[in-house]
Design a protein around this motif. Structure first.
Motif, PDB file in Angstrom:
ATOM      1  N   LYS A   1     -17.449 -29.264  25.211  1.00 34.94           N
ATOM      2  CA  LYS A   1     -18.470 -30.097  24.684  1.00 34.94           C
ATOM      3  C   LYS A   1     -17.897 -31.598  24.970  1.00 34.94           C
ATOM      4  CE  LYS A   1     -20.216 -26.819  21.681  1.00 34.94           C
ATOM      5  NZ  LYS A   1     -20.614 -26.374  20.244  1.00 34.94           N
ATOM      6  N   TRP A   2     -18.769 -32.542  24.971  1.00 35.74           N
ATOM      7  CA  TRP A   2     -18.308 -33.889  25.083  1.00 35.74           C
ATOM      8  C   TRP A   2     -19.199 -34.647  23.797  1.00 35.74           C
ATOM      9  CZ3 TRP A   2     -14.890 -35.905  28.437  1.00 35.74           C
ATOM     10  CH2 TRP A   2     -14.515 -35.203  29.509  1.00 35.74           C
ATOM     11  N   TYR A   3     -18.472 -35.416  23.212  1.00 36.59           N
ATOM     12  CA  TYR A   3     -19.038 -36.113  21.866  1.00 36.59           C
ATOM     13  C   TYR A   3     -19.043 -37.669  22.063  1.00 36.59           C
ATOM     14  CZ  TYR A   3     -19.440 -31.592  19.561  1.00 36.59           C
ATOM     15  OH  TYR A   3     -19.784 -30.293  19.283  1.00 36.59           O
ATOM     16  N   CYS A   4     -19.949 -38.357  21.735  1.00 35.25           N
ATOM     17  CA  CYS A   4     -19.713 -39.639  21.832  1.00 35.25           C
ATOM     18  C   CYS A   4     -18.969 -39.980  20.454  1.00 35.25           C
ATOM     19  CB  CYS A   4     -21.164 -40.416  21.716  1.00 35.25           C
ATOM     20  SG  CYS A   4     -21.935 -40.151  20.250  1.00 35.25           S
ATOM     21  N   ILE A   5     -18.653 -41.353  20.413  1.00 37.60           N
ATOM     22  CA  ILE A   5     -17.683 -41.637  19.265  1.00 37.60           C
ATOM     23  C   ILE A   5     -18.277 -41.237  17.705  1.00 37.60           C
ATOM     24  CG2 ILE A   5     -16.466 -43.433  18.045  1.00 37.60           C
ATOM     25  CD1 ILE A   5     -14.939 -42.374  20.457  1.00 37.60           C
ATOM     26  N   SER A   6     -19.569 -41.838  17.737  1.00 38.63           N
ATOM     27  CA  SER A   6     -20.315 -41.683  16.361  1.00 38.63           C
ATOM     28  C   SER A   6     -20.471 -40.180  16.002  1.00 38.63           C
ATOM     29  CB  SER A   6     -21.551 -42.395  16.394  1.00 38.63           C
ATOM     30  OG  SER A   6     -22.586 -41.884  17.513  1.00 38.63           O
ATOM     31  N   CYS A   7     -20.820 -39.389  16.884  1.00 39.43           N
ATOM     32  CA  CYS A   7     -21.029 -37.913  16.863  1.00 39.43           C
ATOM     33  C   CYS A   7     -19.620 -37.164  16.486  1.00 39.43           C
ATOM     34  CB  CYS A   7     -21.740 -37.117  17.806  1.00 39.43           C
ATOM     35  SG  CYS A   7     -23.346 -37.694  18.061  1.00 39.43           S
TER      36      CYS A   7
ATOM     37  N   CYS B   1     -23.548 -36.896  25.542  1.00 35.45           N
ATOM     38  CA  CYS B   1     -23.032 -36.407  24.194  1.00 35.45           C
ATOM     39  C   CYS B   1     -23.686 -35.203  24.059  1.00 35.45           C
ATOM     40  CB  CYS B   1     -23.412 -37.514  23.246  1.00 35.45           C
ATOM     41  SG  CYS B   1     -22.818 -36.898  21.617  1.00 35.45           S
ATOM     42  N   THR B   2     -23.200 -33.994  23.508  1.00 36.29           N
ATOM     43  CA  THR B   2     -23.676 -32.793  23.542  1.00 36.29           C
ATOM     44  C   THR B   2     -24.625 -32.650  22.436  1.00 36.29           C
ATOM     45  OG1 THR B   2     -21.555 -31.676  24.344  1.00 36.29           O
ATOM     46  CG2 THR B   2     -23.054 -30.154  23.002  1.00 36.29           C
ATOM     47  N   ASN B   3     -24.280 -33.542  21.325  1.00 38.97           N
ATOM     48  CA  ASN B   3     -25.238 -33.787  20.132  1.00 38.97           C
ATOM     49  C   ASN B   3     -26.550 -34.430  20.171  1.00 38.97           C
ATOM     50  OD1 ASN B   3     -25.717 -33.012  17.113  1.00 38.97           O
ATOM     51  ND2 ASN B   3     -25.180 -35.148  16.777  1.00 38.97           N
TER      52      ASN B   3
ATOM     53  N   ASP C   1     -14.063 -41.508  29.941  1.00 39.71           N
ATOM     54  CA  ASP C   1     -12.747 -41.614  29.205  1.00 39.71           C
ATOM     55  C   ASP C   1     -12.827 -42.106  28.064  1.00 39.71           C
ATOM     56  OD1 ASP C   1     -14.005 -44.202  29.965  1.00 39.71           O
ATOM     57  OD2 ASP C   1     -12.226 -44.945  30.965  1.00 39.71           O
ATOM     58  N   LYS C   2     -14.167 -42.355  27.365  1.00 40.33           N
ATOM     59  CA  LYS C   2     -14.171 -42.740  25.992  1.00 40.33           C
ATOM     60  C   LYS C   2     -14.622 -41.529  25.380  1.00 40.33           C
ATOM     61  CE  LYS C   2     -16.011 -46.612  23.289  1.00 40.33           C
ATOM     62  NZ  LYS C   2     -16.583 -47.903  23.160  1.00 40.33           N
ATOM     63  N   ALA C   3     -15.424 -40.835  25.927  1.00 40.61           N
ATOM     64  CA  ALA C   3     -16.049 -39.635  25.092  1.00 40.61           C
ATOM     65  C   ALA C   3     -14.795 -38.509  24.853  1.00 40.61           C
ATOM     66  CB  ALA C   3     -16.922 -38.795  25.821  1.00 40.61           C
ATOM     67  N   LYS C   4     -15.227 -37.957  23.621  1.00 34.26           N
ATOM     68  CA  LYS C   4     -14.148 -37.026  23.198  1.00 34.26           C
ATOM     69  C   LYS C   4     -14.506 -35.469  23.587  1.00 34.26           C
ATOM     70  CE  LYS C   4     -11.784 -39.838  21.432  1.00 34.26           C
ATOM     71  NZ  LYS C   4     -10.530 -40.273  21.885  1.00 34.26           N
ATOM     72  N   LYS C   5     -13.908 -34.896  24.341  1.00 30.56           N
ATOM     73  CA  LYS C   5     -13.754 -33.694  24.972  1.00 30.56           C
ATOM     74  C   LYS C   5     -13.373 -32.602  23.889  1.00 30.56           C
ATOM     75  CE  LYS C   5     -11.087 -31.929  28.586  1.00 30.56           C
ATOM     76  NZ  LYS C   5     -10.719 -32.011  29.541  1.00 30.56           N
ATOM     77  N   VAL C   6     -14.236 -31.522  23.666  1.00 29.92           N
ATOM     78  CA  VAL C   6     -13.583 -30.361  22.718  1.00 29.92           C
ATOM     79  C   VAL C   6     -14.007 -28.941  23.563  1.00 29.92           C
ATOM     80  CG1 VAL C   6     -14.268 -29.180  20.442  1.00 29.92           C
ATOM     81  CG2 VAL C   6     -14.312 -31.655  20.657  1.00 29.92           C
ATOM     82  N   THR C   7     -13.066 -28.368  23.538  1.00 26.98           N
ATOM     83  CA  THR C   7     -13.043 -26.875  24.104  1.00 26.98           C
ATOM     84  C   THR C   7     -13.330 -25.969  23.087  1.00 26.98           C
ATOM     85  OG1 THR C   7     -10.853 -26.984  24.663  1.00 26.98           O
ATOM     86  CG2 THR C   7     -12.227 -27.611  26.630  1.00 26.98           C
ATOM     87  N   SER C   8     -13.966 -24.957  23.242  1.00 22.19           N
ATOM     88  CA  SER C   8     -13.926 -23.983  22.232  1.00 22.19           C
ATOM     89  C   SER C   8     -14.230 -22.650  22.918  1.00 22.19           C
ATOM     90  CB  SER C   8     -15.094 -24.190  21.061  1.00 22.19           C
ATOM     91  OG  SER C   8     -16.167 -24.544  21.555  1.00 22.19           O
ATOM     92  N   ARG C   9     -14.128 -21.373  22.328  1.00 25.67           N
ATOM     93  CA  ARG C   9     -14.321 -20.178  22.953  1.00 25.67           C
ATOM     94  C   ARG C   9     -15.489 -19.578  22.227  1.00 25.67           C
ATOM     95  NH1 ARG C   9      -9.731 -16.575  24.882  1.00 25.67           N
ATOM     96  NH2 ARG C   9      -9.427 -17.753  26.719  1.00 25.67           N
ATOM     97  N   LEU C  10     -16.350 -18.906  22.721  1.00 29.50           N
ATOM     98  CA  LEU C  10     -17.487 -18.497  22.640  1.00 29.50           C
ATOM     99  C   LEU C  10     -17.482 -16.928  22.275  1.00 29.50           C
ATOM    100  CD1 LEU C  10     -20.637 -19.012  22.005  1.00 29.50           C
ATOM    101  CD2 LEU C  10     -21.037 -18.377  24.439  1.00 29.50           C
ATOM    102  N   ASN C  11     -17.680 -16.410  21.270  1.00 35.36           N
ATOM    103  CA  ASN C  11     -17.549 -15.172  20.876  1.00 35.36           C
ATOM    104  C   ASN C  11     -18.948 -14.170  21.245  1.00 35.36           C
ATOM    105  OD1 ASN C  11     -14.860 -15.140  20.198  1.00 35.36           O
ATOM    106  ND2 ASN C  11     -15.461 -15.830  17.901  1.00 35.36           N
ATOM    107  N   LEU C  12     -18.819 -13.430  22.206  1.00 37.64           N
ATOM    108  CA  LEU C  12     -20.063 -12.743  22.676  1.00 37.64           C
ATOM    109  C   LEU C  12     -20.263 -11.345  21.873  1.00 37.64           C
ATOM    110  CD1 LEU C  12     -19.757 -13.093  26.422  1.00 37.64           C
ATOM    111  CD2 LEU C  12     -20.933 -14.304  24.868  1.00 37.64           C
TER     112      LEU C  12
END
Length: 95
Positions: A67-73, A23-25, A33-44
């Motif tokens: 970023k990968w998050y566990c369910i609670s995060c 988990c990223t957090n 397969d249980k973790a939630k995948k979030v993609t975002s763009r980074l502004n430099l």
């Protein structure tokens, strides 16, 4: 014992074991397969400066951050919403 969810919270199907991610957090090890995948763009570059540079024809790279998050995060950061008992069992679209 009754199931809370038909998929037991995973998208594994019948393919055996899947890999794990952290988990990223919080750093918890979660099945991929249980973790939630979030993609975002980074502004430099700052927005106003980027606007001026684009007007002059410059290309500004914005890398994609995965970023990968566990369910609670994921619930804490409002990526997931807590669903009612009936909607948990339904397959398909959540909306």
């Amino acid at each position: 014992m009754p199931l809370k969810r038909a998929s037991r919270g995973r998208t594994k199907g019948g393919k055996g074991s899947s890999g794990t991610v952290q988990c990223t957090n919080c750093g918890q090890t979660v099945p991929k397969d249980k973790a939630k995948k979030v993609t975002s763009r980074l502004n430099l570059v700052e927005h106003t400066l980027a606007k001026e540079l684009r007007a002059q024809g410059a290309y500004i790279a914005s890398p994609t951050v995965l970023k990968w998050y566990c369910i609670s995060c994921a619930i804490h950061f409002k990526i997931l919403k807590i669903r009612s008992e009936d909607s948990r069992r339904k397959r398909g679209k959540l909306r």
